[in-house]
Design an enzyme around this catalytic site. Sequence first.
Site, mmCIF file in Angstrom:
data_model
loop_
_atom_site.group_PDB
_atom_site.id
_atom_site.type_symbol
_atom_site.label_atom_id
_atom_site.label_comp_id
_atom_site.label_asym_id
_atom_site.label_seq_id
_atom_site.Cartn_x
_atom_site.Cartn_y
_atom_site.Cartn_z
ATOM 1 N N HIS A 57 -60.200 -26.441 -77.856
ATOM 2 C CA HIS A 57 -59.330 -25.265 -77.982
ATOM 3 C C HIS A 57 -58.276 -25.444 -79.071
ATOM 4 C CE1 HIS A 57 -61.172 -24.073 -74.304
ATOM 5 N NE2 HIS A 57 -60.622 -25.031 -73.597
ATOM 6 N N HIS A 219 -64.123 -20.797 -72.963
ATOM 7 C CA HIS A 219 -65.052 -21.901 -72.759
ATOM 8 C C HIS A 219 -66.479 -21.426 -72.920
ATOM 9 C CE1 HIS A 219 -61.483 -22.678 -70.332
ATOM 10 N NE2 HIS A 219 -61.625 -23.902 -70.732
#
Lengths: 331, 331, 218, 218
Positions: A57, A219
């Site tokens: 991320h 995700h």
Amino acid sequence: MKKLVNEPKAFVAEMLEGIALANEKTLKYVPEYNLIMRADAPNTNKVSVLQGSGSGHEPAHVLLVGKGMLDGACPGDVFAAPPVDYVLESTKLLASPKGVLHIVNNYTGDRMAFDMARELAEAEGLKVATLMVDDDVAVKDSTHTVGRRGVAGNFFVIKAVGAAAEQGRKLEELVELGQRVNGVTRTMGIALTSCTPPAKGSPLFELGDGEMEVGVGIHGEPGRKRKAVEPANAIADELLDAVVEDLPFKKGDKVALMVNGLGGTPIAELYVVYGHAHTRLTQAGIKVERSYVGEYCTSLDMAGCSITLVRLDDELTSLLDAPGEMGMRIL
Amino acid sequence: MKKLVNEPKAFVAEMLEGIALANEKTLKYVPEYNLIMRADAPNTNKVSVLQGSGSGHEPAHVLLVGKGMLDGACPGDVFAAPPVDYVLESTKLLASPKGVLHIVNNYTGDRMAFDMARELAEAEGLKVATLMVDDDVAVKDSTHTVGRRGVAGNFFVIKAVGAAAEQGRKLEELVELGQRVNGVTRTMGIALTSCTPPAKGSPLFELGDGEMEVGVGIHGEPGRKRKAVEPANAIADELLDAVVEDLPFKKGDKVALMVNGLGGTPIAELYVVYGHAHTRLTQAGIKVERSYVGEYCTSLDMAGCSITLVRLDDELTSLLDAPGEMGMRIL
Amino acid sequence: MQRQKESGVMQAVEWVIRVMAENAVENEDYFSDLDAVVGDGDFGHSLARGFEAVLETLDESNEQSPGALLRKIGMVLMAKVGGTSGPIWGTAFMRAGSVAGEKNELTDADVIAMLHAGIDGICERGGASIGDKTLLDALIPATTTLGARLSRGEEWDRALAATAIAARTAADATRDLIARRGRASYTGERSLGTLDAGAVAVASMFERLAERWPLEGK
Amino acid sequence: MQRQKESGVMQAVEWVIRVMAENAVENEDYFSDLDAVVGDGDFGHSLARGFEAVLETLDESNEQSPGALLRKIGMVLMAKVGGTSGPIWGTAFMRAGSVAGEKNELTDADVIAMLHAGIDGICERGGASIGDKTLLDALIPATTTLGARLSRGEEWDRALAATAIAARTAADATRDLIARRGRASYTGERSLGTLDAGAVAVASMFERLAERWPLEGK
Ligand SMILES: Nc1ncnc2c1ncn2[C@@H]1O[C@H](COP(=O)(O)OP(=O)(O)O)[C@@H](O)[C@H]1O
Ligand SMILES: Nc1ncnc2c1ncn2[C@@H]1O[C@H](COP(=O)(O)OP(=O)(O)O)[C@@H](O)[C@H]1O
Ligand SMILES: [Mg+2]
Ligand SMILES: [Mg+2]
Ligand SMILES: [Mg+2]
Ligand SMILES: [Mg+2]
């Protein structure tokens, strides 16, 4: 697999090593626990702020460590919450008499790891509090579900809480502040492509040439629905409407507007979306006071973006404006 | 086409509009000439610094406009040098008694546009000087060729010259300084994928699943050679060797090391490359004093990276460290 | 596990863990692919890395009782495995180990009690219950079958064979469930028609145990 | 252009520009694709946007002489077209316009002189010469052919047909050249075997002019 990767198992460690080398003077790296921490932490005069979350991320969260931001981040593997151990040991390494604040994105794995680590740390006499972030409006929130996800809006929680921690505020005050920020922050995203975790070597899901995934998580989890790709303005409208209606944001509100890139979308496109969203908000009588365009919370190489709105008040604006440092910078 | 785009013909204008809206207080947008300029420019006490180049390289150069950086940037269409008119009118709008400095990446189109605009501006009594950037070692430089390309290393020229201009230095001094910086800056890049200009709607070139393009330019021009994809470390080695041998950088040198993302490669991977390059340089006795990892000069959504080295001296280091502002920021 | 007494309960427990671990390592890609459908595709990776560490632990450890060994394995999974699976699987092993205490002999009833303790731990830790489309949907029916068969006096090999069938049937039936826990729950109704990765892993492990039991488990 | 006298040289020049412009607009994708092979794929886009502006200029302009019109067109191309093509094509039109001056009649020799002035402008501006794999490699042989045919008294339609063939043959032959100017030159030997986009555009424009001349050009 079109990636700058060596042995996929070593990917996260090599990335963290790179971050440490690029910030030799300001950051410390503890490889045993994937921990990137401020070189001068813990500071006994302030609460230490720790994030975990998965890798993939970036810049969230390992590159958000620095003065006025996080004191440490101990991510797990790509898209995996850190093991309990990492959180526990990181908490100990950051232990300050003023306490340690865990900022946790609301996912099952993260909640469990941080809960268990907090219990174990408290058993060892440490002062720990937890702050949950769940800004994603794509997920329906009810008692029968696991609740909303924490996505790009976590940046604002970190920035505000990090600045307040730097000012010496108490642990309980930081929890309250963080909850307040989280409470006025809303996000929704879309994906134009899937993403490829190095260990998997192929895209997480298949998205047809003319399709996009609306309400996607960070995700690679599929989102609310799949539909035909639309022009940038239509996409911006859909994201903005969902976000605005949710709080709801109203005429007269002052806001921060973030257009966050998911990793594979070039900066130029983010500004196309930003321009339309800014104009739409202005037309609705919502005043954009602060602008954030770029990559804040990505999903590896996923193409797409999310829009975040934060309702501002004077305190929050001044915390967002407070000086901050982080491991990633342009200048 | 998986892009956040409306009408492709309007892409550049919409992006610039977005940039202007995100920076309402600090930047001014002149749509007729694609010009993004500092709101407080021209400043009669300093030389104005102008870049042109094509669009699609963001943050270069429109997002590098700000105090201590560029005074303006007037890009052409995607990957196209600006028309003469844009450069001429932008030069007039930025006219300062101390002069206007054109920073030009060495491409035929850019050279011609800036040459002609300078001639026309001089004919109108303005003081203009040109600074060429050509840091790309992939291209062989000889009298029979058009010379090296200006690529990601232009960031260092802009940062140093921008800081010096802010200090009030003279036009001639800035040219000399810029040439000195360009003279100690070397870059080489690789592409893992092609890129897709919105107006074209399909990838510029085809790259097989297992192939990469070494020595690629920032406009999707093919590079030195095509070969099988290699692990990140091998790629870093190849880029670094080409860059180090070219100047050459030697044991004892102090350098700035940049790993620049070409647009589609996630930040995490850039740090994998950075870590290896930093370690290799350290082993070779070359001291990395300043680190730059991220997107500085992109090629739309191309996956890949470039490595830039700059040989530092005290003056250059202090100019790189001088405060600067730009239209893009994280914090 | 009375049949195993002569070769030692300790060895039998170790063998079970080893078979599970090998299964996890071998199926890394398959389990990740299942998780990718409505999850984030890391389940196989997480499980494989965790059980690799378990195998190392088995090689080095000199724990004296099954309970101590299981608790140790639980700690390793907690420490090394991230995501949801680390805490879930780690908790299950730790709870089972706690029930075993320091005993050196384990009755069939002990084994069933240990499995139940593992299930309870998972429910507490993750807040899921049966029908939420998680590994519980394979583990609970499997435990019920094993308990029923053993308590009516069936031999371990036959009981395990029936258990494997029950686990697989239940895992297949997760197709008809809507995910209400875990990352798959974000997709709501779109999770219908997909297999739960955790449930399949549980079924696959029981199958492997049932297959090998008469050959290697003695 | 003597044949055109009755309908006016001015109209003929306008017509030529219009045919070129339509050709550029219609072939946008084709020309960009050619440029994408060893260039950056924007040639067609640049040319099309530029000639769209040219068409608007033609509709609005009230220039009194061919020279003034050509200079105006050159200015528009300079102003609106970026990349290499804006300055190159703009310079060519401006130089041709300068040679035409304020004349209202143009002899064949004038036309050839104008073309030569355009070529010289391109060479000066871009530093290329014949054989460098640029549009010059089609434009120079085409001009030579046109000049030769007209000077031996051939009619415009036949002369243009021969010119189109010469331009196309020369454009095709750019396959055998290594790029030494423009963006394609960065690829060095890899440009061998590819067509130069600019040369193909020149050939395509001469072909279009030759085709239409007897029908519409009067
Ligand atoms: N709350 C829960 N309780 C029990 N098991 C769960 C829970 N949530 C998910 N699972 C199981 O875990 C599996 C996914 O594990 P993993 O990929 O490690 O989780 P994640 O990536 O979502 O953190 C699911 O297939 C499911 O069987
Ligand atoms: N120096 C030059 N002189 C003349 N023509 C040139 C030169 N360089 C390139 N060209 C022509 O221009 C064409 C490419 O134009 P364009 O795509 O606008 O340029 P770029 O994108 O490289 O700036 C080439 O196919 C070639 O015919
Ligand atoms: Mg996960
Ligand atoms: Mg171009
Ligand atoms: Mg998962
Ligand atoms: Mg081109």
